[in-house]
Design a protein around this motif. Sequence first.
Motif, PDB file in Angstrom:
ATOM      1  N   HIS A  64       7.584 -18.867 -42.080  1.00  0.00           N
ATOM      2  CA  HIS A  64       8.284 -17.889 -41.255  1.00  0.00           C
ATOM      3  C   HIS A  64       9.065 -18.669 -40.221  1.00  0.00           C
ATOM      4  N   GLN A  65      10.368 -18.430 -40.178  1.00  0.00           N
ATOM      5  CA  GLN A  65      11.216 -19.117 -39.203  1.00  0.00           C
ATOM      6  C   GLN A  65      10.662 -18.920 -37.799  1.00  0.00           C
ATOM      7  N   GLY A  66      10.457 -20.008 -37.103  1.00  0.00           N
ATOM      8  CA  GLY A  66       9.983 -19.957 -35.726  1.00  0.00           C
ATOM      9  C   GLY A  66       8.482 -19.808 -35.580  1.00  0.00           C
ATOM     10  N   ARG A  67       7.777 -19.495 -36.663  1.00  0.00           N
ATOM     11  CA  ARG A  67       6.318 -19.332 -36.594  1.00  0.00           C
ATOM     12  C   ARG A  67       5.564 -20.436 -37.303  1.00  0.00           C
ATOM     13  N   GLY A  68       6.183 -21.026 -38.321  1.00  0.00           N
ATOM     14  CA  GLY A  68       5.528 -22.124 -39.017  1.00  0.00           C
ATOM     15  C   GLY A  68       5.283 -21.851 -40.481  1.00  0.00           C
ATOM     16  N   SER A  69       4.501 -22.729 -41.084  1.00  0.00           N
ATOM     17  CA  SER A  69       4.144 -22.639 -42.501  1.00  0.00           C
ATOM     18  C   SER A  69       2.665 -22.327 -42.626  1.00  0.00           C
ATOM     19  N   PHE A  70       2.346 -21.514 -43.628  1.00  0.00           N
ATOM     20  CA  PHE A  70       0.995 -21.022 -43.819  1.00  0.00           C
ATOM     21  C   PHE A  70       0.592 -21.164 -45.288  1.00  0.00           C
ATOM     22  N   ILE A  71      -0.711 -21.267 -45.517  1.00  0.00           N
ATOM     23  CA  ILE A  71      -1.238 -21.348 -46.878  1.00  0.00           C
ATOM     24  C   ILE A  71      -1.202 -19.956 -47.501  1.00  0.00           C
ATOM     25  N   ARG A  72      -0.658 -19.858 -48.708  1.00  0.00           N
ATOM     26  CA  ARG A  72      -0.604 -18.577 -49.433  1.00  0.00           C
ATOM     27  C   ARG A  72      -1.995 -18.164 -49.892  1.00  0.00           C
ATOM     28  N   GLU A  73      -2.194 -16.859 -50.048  1.00  0.00           N
ATOM     29  CA  GLU A  73      -3.472 -16.367 -50.566  1.00  0.00           C
ATOM     30  C   GLU A  73      -3.715 -16.874 -51.978  1.00  0.00           C
ATOM     31  N   SER A  74      -2.647 -17.049 -52.736  1.00  0.00           N
ATOM     32  CA  SER A  74      -2.770 -17.493 -54.125  1.00  0.00           C
ATOM     33  C   SER A  74      -2.708 -19.014 -54.267  1.00  0.00           C
ATOM     34  N   ALA A  75      -2.809 -19.737 -53.159  1.00  0.00           N
ATOM     35  CA  ALA A  75      -2.654 -21.196 -53.193  1.00  0.00           C
ATOM     36  C   ALA A  75      -3.679 -21.870 -54.089  1.00  0.00           C
ATOM     37  N   LEU A  76      -4.909 -21.398 -54.064  1.00  0.00           N
ATOM     38  CA  LEU A  76      -5.942 -22.046 -54.878  1.00  0.00           C
ATOM     39  C   LEU A  76      -5.593 -21.954 -56.358  1.00  0.00           C
ATOM     40  N   ASP A  77      -5.040 -20.829 -56.773  1.00  0.00           N
ATOM     41  CA  ASP A  77      -4.601 -20.704 -58.160  1.00  0.00           C
ATOM     42  C   ASP A  77      -3.472 -21.682 -58.469  1.00  0.00           C
TER      43      ASP A  77
END
Length: 112
Positions: A64-77
């Motif tokens: 998200h612009q200005g908020r940062g990067s986050f791990i997706r819920e589906s990242a483990l898959d």
Amino acid sequence: MTAEDLQPYQRIVQDVKDQVRLGRLQSNDKLPSTRELADHYGVAPGTVQRALADLRTEGVVYSHQGRGSFIRESALDAVADPTSQAIKRLEEKVADLSERLERLEAGDGTRS
């Protein structure tokens, strides 16, 4: 291929994936800022941006612009190896078959 054979951005991508795989990073966890990651890995911010772009493409993170990067819920898959994925599918099928068997044994006559 060893870690030394990887480009710096590829090492960051691999490290983030490994952290997800090991459960150190979980769904919706916020990654450190680009500057913090650059300092941590000893690389330029552009290198971190390239790694984040790859991680977004692979479905591991969202940004998200200005908020940062986050791990997706589906990242483990997204980071699971093929063997783990196959085991997960088999577990799901066994659970489905067990549920069907229980319904049959209960005699409720429900068919799927």
